[in-house]
Write a protein that holds these residues in place. Structure first.
Motif, PDB file in Angstrom:
ATOM      1  N   ALA A  24     -54.168   7.643 -26.231  1.00  0.00           N
ATOM      2  CA  ALA A  24     -55.337   8.753 -26.077  1.00  0.00           C
ATOM      3  C   ALA A  24     -56.286   8.442 -27.185  1.00  0.00           C
ATOM      4  O   ALA A  24     -57.459   9.011 -27.069  1.00  0.00           O
ATOM      5  N   THR A  25     -56.082   7.586 -28.037  1.00  0.00           N
ATOM      6  CA  THR A  25     -57.262   7.163 -28.974  1.00  0.00           C
ATOM      7  C   THR A  25     -57.807   5.672 -28.417  1.00  0.00           C
ATOM      8  O   THR A  25     -58.625   5.239 -29.287  1.00  0.00           O
ATOM      9  N   HIS A  26     -57.369   5.372 -27.505  1.00  0.00           N
ATOM     10  CA  HIS A  26     -58.149   4.259 -26.545  1.00  0.00           C
ATOM     11  C   HIS A  26     -57.963   2.950 -27.107  1.00  0.00           C
ATOM     12  O   HIS A  26     -58.597   2.011 -27.123  1.00  0.00           O
ATOM     13  N   LYS A  27     -56.698   2.709 -27.840  1.00  0.00           N
ATOM     14  CA  LYS A  27     -56.623   1.459 -28.660  1.00  0.00           C
ATOM     15  C   LYS A  27     -56.079   0.561 -27.616  1.00  0.00           C
ATOM     16  O   LYS A  27     -56.064  -0.699 -27.731  1.00  0.00           O
ATOM     17  N   ILE A  28     -55.578   0.956 -26.564  1.00  0.00           N
ATOM     18  CA  ILE A  28     -54.950   0.263 -25.578  1.00  0.00           C
ATOM     19  C   ILE A  28     -56.000  -0.017 -24.331  1.00  0.00           C
ATOM     20  O   ILE A  28     -56.131  -1.022 -23.780  1.00  0.00           O
TER      21      ILE A  28
ATOM     22  N   LYS B 281     -35.025   3.801  -9.156  1.00  0.00           N
ATOM     23  CA  LYS B 281     -33.973   3.308  -8.588  1.00  0.00           C
ATOM     24  C   LYS B 281     -33.570   2.178  -9.550  1.00  0.00           C
ATOM     25  O   LYS B 281     -32.198   1.924  -9.600  1.00  0.00           O
ATOM     26  N   TYR B 282     -34.432   1.373  -9.998  1.00  0.00           N
ATOM     27  CA  TYR B 282     -33.870   0.042 -10.674  1.00  0.00           C
ATOM     28  C   TYR B 282     -34.088   0.019 -12.353  1.00  0.00           C
ATOM     29  O   TYR B 282     -33.581  -0.914 -12.803  1.00  0.00           O
ATOM     30  N   GLY B 283     -34.663   1.268 -12.926  1.00  0.00           N
ATOM     31  CA  GLY B 283     -34.312   1.356 -14.333  1.00  0.00           C
ATOM     32  C   GLY B 283     -35.416   0.239 -15.006  1.00  0.00           C
ATOM     33  O   GLY B 283     -36.400   0.122 -14.392  1.00  0.00           O
ATOM     34  N   GLU B 284     -34.921  -0.277 -15.987  1.00  0.00           N
ATOM     35  CA  GLU B 284     -35.545  -1.451 -16.750  1.00  0.00           C
ATOM     36  C   GLU B 284     -35.807  -2.642 -15.793  1.00  0.00           C
ATOM     37  O   GLU B 284     -36.694  -3.452 -16.246  1.00  0.00           O
ATOM     38  N   ASP B 285     -35.056  -2.933 -15.006  1.00  0.00           N
ATOM     39  CA  ASP B 285     -35.208  -4.097 -13.857  1.00  0.00           C
ATOM     40  C   ASP B 285     -36.204  -3.939 -12.949  1.00  0.00           C
ATOM     41  O   ASP B 285     -36.320  -4.837 -12.229  1.00  0.00           O
ATOM     42  N   SER B 286     -36.935  -2.822 -12.836  1.00  0.00           N
ATOM     43  CA  SER B 286     -37.887  -2.797 -11.659  1.00  0.00           C
ATOM     44  C   SER B 286     -39.013  -3.703 -12.103  1.00  0.00           C
ATOM     45  O   SER B 286     -39.530  -3.722 -13.276  1.00  0.00           O
ATOM     46  N   VAL B 287     -39.477  -4.301 -11.149  1.00  0.00           N
ATOM     47  CA  VAL B 287     -40.647  -5.217 -11.186  1.00  0.00           C
ATOM     48  C   VAL B 287     -42.124  -4.707 -10.710  1.00  0.00           C
ATOM     49  O   VAL B 287     -42.039  -3.850  -9.804  1.00  0.00           O
ATOM     50  N   ILE B 288     -42.942  -4.494 -11.689  1.00  0.00           N
ATOM     51  CA  ILE B 288     -44.051  -3.824 -11.449  1.00  0.00           C
ATOM     52  C   ILE B 288     -45.153  -4.829 -11.235  1.00  0.00           C
ATOM     53  O   ILE B 288     -45.320  -6.000 -11.976  1.00  0.00           O
ATOM     54  N   SER B 289     -45.681  -4.751 -10.177  1.00  0.00           N
ATOM     55  CA  SER B 289     -46.584  -5.723  -9.494  1.00  0.00           C
ATOM     56  C   SER B 289     -48.242  -5.247  -9.384  1.00  0.00           C
ATOM     57  O   SER B 289     -48.959  -5.946  -8.933  1.00  0.00           O
ATOM     58  N   ASN B 290     -48.246  -3.783  -9.725  1.00  0.00           N
ATOM     59  CA  ASN B 290     -49.606  -3.451  -9.629  1.00  0.00           C
ATOM     60  C   ASN B 290     -50.602  -3.775 -10.894  1.00  0.00           C
ATOM     61  O   ASN B 290     -50.122  -3.338 -11.969  1.00  0.00           O
ATOM     62  N   LEU B 291     -51.323  -4.913 -10.629  1.00  0.00           N
ATOM     63  CA  LEU B 291     -51.874  -5.342 -11.782  1.00  0.00           C
ATOM     64  C   LEU B 291     -52.811  -4.686 -12.382  1.00  0.00           C
ATOM     65  O   LEU B 291     -53.299  -4.868 -13.707  1.00  0.00           O
ATOM     66  N   ASP B 292     -53.365  -3.773 -11.517  1.00  0.00           N
ATOM     67  CA  ASP B 292     -54.843  -2.673 -12.222  1.00  0.00           C
ATOM     68  C   ASP B 292     -53.754  -2.048 -13.315  1.00  0.00           C
ATOM     69  O   ASP B 292     -54.303  -1.593 -14.348  1.00  0.00           O
ATOM     70  N   TYR B 293     -52.600  -1.432 -12.958  1.00  0.00           N
ATOM     71  CA  TYR B 293     -51.909  -0.897 -13.832  1.00  0.00           C
ATOM     72  C   TYR B 293     -51.323  -1.449 -15.001  1.00  0.00           C
ATOM     73  O   TYR B 293     -51.433  -1.127 -16.321  1.00  0.00           O
ATOM     74  N   LEU B 294     -50.765  -2.651 -14.723  1.00  0.00           N
ATOM     75  CA  LEU B 294     -50.481  -3.672 -15.816  1.00  0.00           C
ATOM     76  C   LEU B 294     -51.490  -3.824 -16.853  1.00  0.00           C
ATOM     77  O   LEU B 294     -51.411  -3.927 -18.238  1.00  0.00           O
ATOM     78  N   LYS B 295     -52.827  -3.942 -16.531  1.00  0.00           N
ATOM     79  CA  LYS B 295     -54.060  -4.318 -17.071  1.00  0.00           C
ATOM     80  C   LYS B 295     -54.365  -3.399 -18.153  1.00  0.00           C
ATOM     81  O   LYS B 295     -54.814  -3.615 -19.406  1.00  0.00           O
ATOM     82  N   VAL B 296     -53.681  -2.099 -17.966  1.00  0.00           N
ATOM     83  CA  VAL B 296     -54.063  -1.186 -18.928  1.00  0.00           C
ATOM     84  C   VAL B 296     -53.346  -1.423 -20.178  1.00  0.00           C
ATOM     85  O   VAL B 296     -53.862  -0.908 -21.457  1.00  0.00           O
ATOM     86  N   PHE B 297     -52.235  -2.152 -19.977  1.00  0.00           N
ATOM     87  CA  PHE B 297     -51.339  -2.599 -21.487  1.00  0.00           C
ATOM     88  C   PHE B 297     -51.646  -4.060 -21.484  1.00  0.00           C
ATOM     89  O   PHE B 297     -51.080  -4.721 -22.629  1.00  0.00           O
ATOM     90  N   ASN B 298     -52.800  -4.551 -21.203  1.00  0.00           N
ATOM     91  CA  ASN B 298     -53.188  -5.994 -21.696  1.00  0.00           C
ATOM     92  C   ASN B 298     -52.048  -7.005 -21.045  1.00  0.00           C
ATOM     93  O   ASN B 298     -51.673  -7.927 -21.658  1.00  0.00           O
ATOM     94  N   ILE B 299     -51.507  -6.604 -19.888  1.00  0.00           N
ATOM     95  CA  ILE B 299     -50.541  -7.461 -19.167  1.00  0.00           C
ATOM     96  C   ILE B 299     -51.184  -7.912 -17.919  1.00  0.00           C
ATOM     97  O   ILE B 299     -51.916  -6.923 -17.351  1.00  0.00           O
ATOM     98  N   HIS B 300     -51.249  -8.993 -17.569  1.00  0.00           N
ATOM     99  CA  HIS B 300     -52.090  -9.676 -16.585  1.00  0.00           C
ATOM    100  C   HIS B 300     -51.199 -10.320 -15.364  1.00  0.00           C
ATOM    101  O   HIS B 300     -51.911 -10.933 -14.597  1.00  0.00           O
TER     102      HIS B 300
ATOM    103  N   VAL C 132     -42.445  -4.530 -19.969  1.00  0.00           N
ATOM    104  CA  VAL C 132     -43.564  -3.732 -20.520  1.00  0.00           C
ATOM    105  C   VAL C 132     -43.121  -2.805 -21.660  1.00  0.00           C
ATOM    106  O   VAL C 132     -43.852  -2.943 -22.924  1.00  0.00           O
ATOM    107  N   TRP C 133     -42.031  -2.471 -21.876  1.00  0.00           N
ATOM    108  CA  TRP C 133     -41.709  -1.520 -22.927  1.00  0.00           C
ATOM    109  C   TRP C 133     -41.515  -2.458 -24.163  1.00  0.00           C
ATOM    110  O   TRP C 133     -41.641  -2.142 -25.463  1.00  0.00           O
TER     111      TRP C 133
END
Length: 408
Positions: free
Chosen positions: A289-293, A316-335, A343-344
């Motif tokens: 919300a403060t746009h630091k990320i 379904k998979y909880g913490e083992d879920s594989v996230i492949s949406n790179l646009d979403y991951l880039k929000v957190f500076n993960i590429h 991610v957590w």
């Protein structure tokens, strides 16, 4: 409407627990007896200092909540724990105690469900006529709600954008419902799997769980509230339902009290874990919300469908879920694609300096040893016999009473 607060000035936390028979852990629909013992006469809400107790839709679930907005979240683990111990002491002569986790592992909702029969019961009865509340998505769900304030439209825009971004990841941090009716469900978060469809008769109420990308009160009314009002009208012939309460998305705007309520958090084994999770989620939302990320326009750009795809996998998979949406991951500076657990871990490192060290042990347990669902399944060791379920969930009840983490 009460006093309005600015972003992150205060928060409100709600925790839901089951009442169960001490001997065999079957659900005990006697919340009315508990509230009567505590208060002298039956009321649906009992104020107990900093915490209030209240009934829920079904007669075996009690909600404990901060008695109004609080600025002292780091003290809440101990405050909630004292209330849990008091409730267990009141229930002991009734051979009953509190049980944590987001779903009872043995309850048969068709035969074991009893709706609350006292105040507000006409609303519950109408819900039951429309949706048939004898199902896991209605009568066997316990969650943690996080309430965060906004002062005006500008603050609502930032808060709603940030919350929408973090919602898909929440089950990967706090799933606690892997077993229903004595069987492993194949979902780390069975509560949310049922939550997705528990109002399928009127899909406008839940949408895609992730709220639509609307960032003003006017837009929210047009896109979310107006369709809800139109859809419910043929069913609500007595006009007893309020659109503010009918909105069942994973985060709901409460313009009547200038807050957004996050509803996707599964209840944990003890308040120490619950409050630690709340603190981490709030701090990540604060960074967003403060746009630091990530910039606001990037956060606002995600459709509910794109975010739901991430959420659905985490359910379904909880913490083992594989996230492949790179646009979403880039929000957190993960590429590159990675697991929700990673991610957590990344977000915890970002937020850690702003998190009181009293929460580190609980968060490290979750991030290193897995969600409570993962730890429950490990403790079960592929043995889902009734006796083993009762033994493991008996340990979880002890964790709740003692405010300790469950480490199998």
């Amino acid at each position: 409407m009460g006093k309005k607060y600015h972003l992150f000035e205060v928060c409100g936390i709600e925790l839901e627990y089951m009442l169960v028979n001490t001997t065999n852990l079957s659900v005990a629909p006697i919340v009315d007896e508990l509230l009567t013992i505590k208060n002298g006469v039956l009321t649906s809400d009992v104020e107990n200092g900093a915490i209030a107790w209240s009934n829920e839709l079904v007669a075996h679930v009690i909600e404990l909540k901060t008695n109004g907005p609080t600025k002292h979240i780091n003290q809440l683990s101990d405050v909630f724990h004292k209330n849990i111990q008091e409730i267990n002491a009141l229930l002991k002569p009734l051979n009953t105690k509190l049980l944590p986790t987001a779903a009872h592992p043995l309850m048969n909702p068709l035969t074991d469900t009893q709706l609350w029969k006292h105040s507000y019961s006409e609303v519950y009865a109408l819900y039951n006529r429309i949706f048939n509340c004898k199902g896991h998505g209605w009568s066997n769900v316990q969650s943690t709600h996080i309430n965060l304030p906004f002062y005006n439209d500008a603050e609502f825009e930032k808060l709603h954008a940030a919350i929408r971004i973090i919602l898909p990841l929440i089950p990967a941090l706090c799933a606690s419902s892997p077993i229903l009716e004595g069987k492993k469900t194949g979902f780390k978060d069975s509560r949310l799997e049922h939550y997705k469809t528990n109002q399928k008769e009127i899909p406008q109420l839940t949408g895609k769980i992730i709220p639509e990308p609307v960032f003003t009160k006017v837009a929210y009314n047009k896109v979310i509230f107006k369709p809800i009002k139109k859809a419910i009208k043929p069913y609500d012939t007595e006009r007893v339902l309020d659109h503010l309460f009918l909105n069942s998305r994973g985060a709901i705007a409460r313009f009547d009290r200038n807050a957004i309520e996050i509803r996707l958090v599964d209840i944990q084994e003890c308040p120490k874990a619950d409050i630690a999770i709340c603190v981490l989620i709030i701090e990540v939302i604060k960074h967003l919300a403060t746009h630091k990320i990530a910039p606001l326009d990037v956060q606002k750009s995600f459709t509910e469908t794109a975010l739901f795809d991430v959420l659905n996998n985490c359910i379904k998979y909880g913490e083992d879920s594989v996230i492949s949406n790179l646009d979403y991951l880039k929000v957190f500076n993960i590429h590159k694609k990675t697991t929700a657990k990673n991610v957590w871990k990344h977000l915890f490192e970002i937020a850690k300096l702003n998190i009181d060290s009293s929460h580190y042990t609980a968060l490290n347990t979750i991030l290193q040893q897995g969600t409570l669902s993962t730890r429950i399944l490990k403790a079960m060791n592929n043995n889902v016999s009734k006796s083993n379920i009762e033994a493991v969930y008996g340990l979880l009840a002890n964790c709740l009473h003692n405010n300790t983490m469950f480490i199998p």
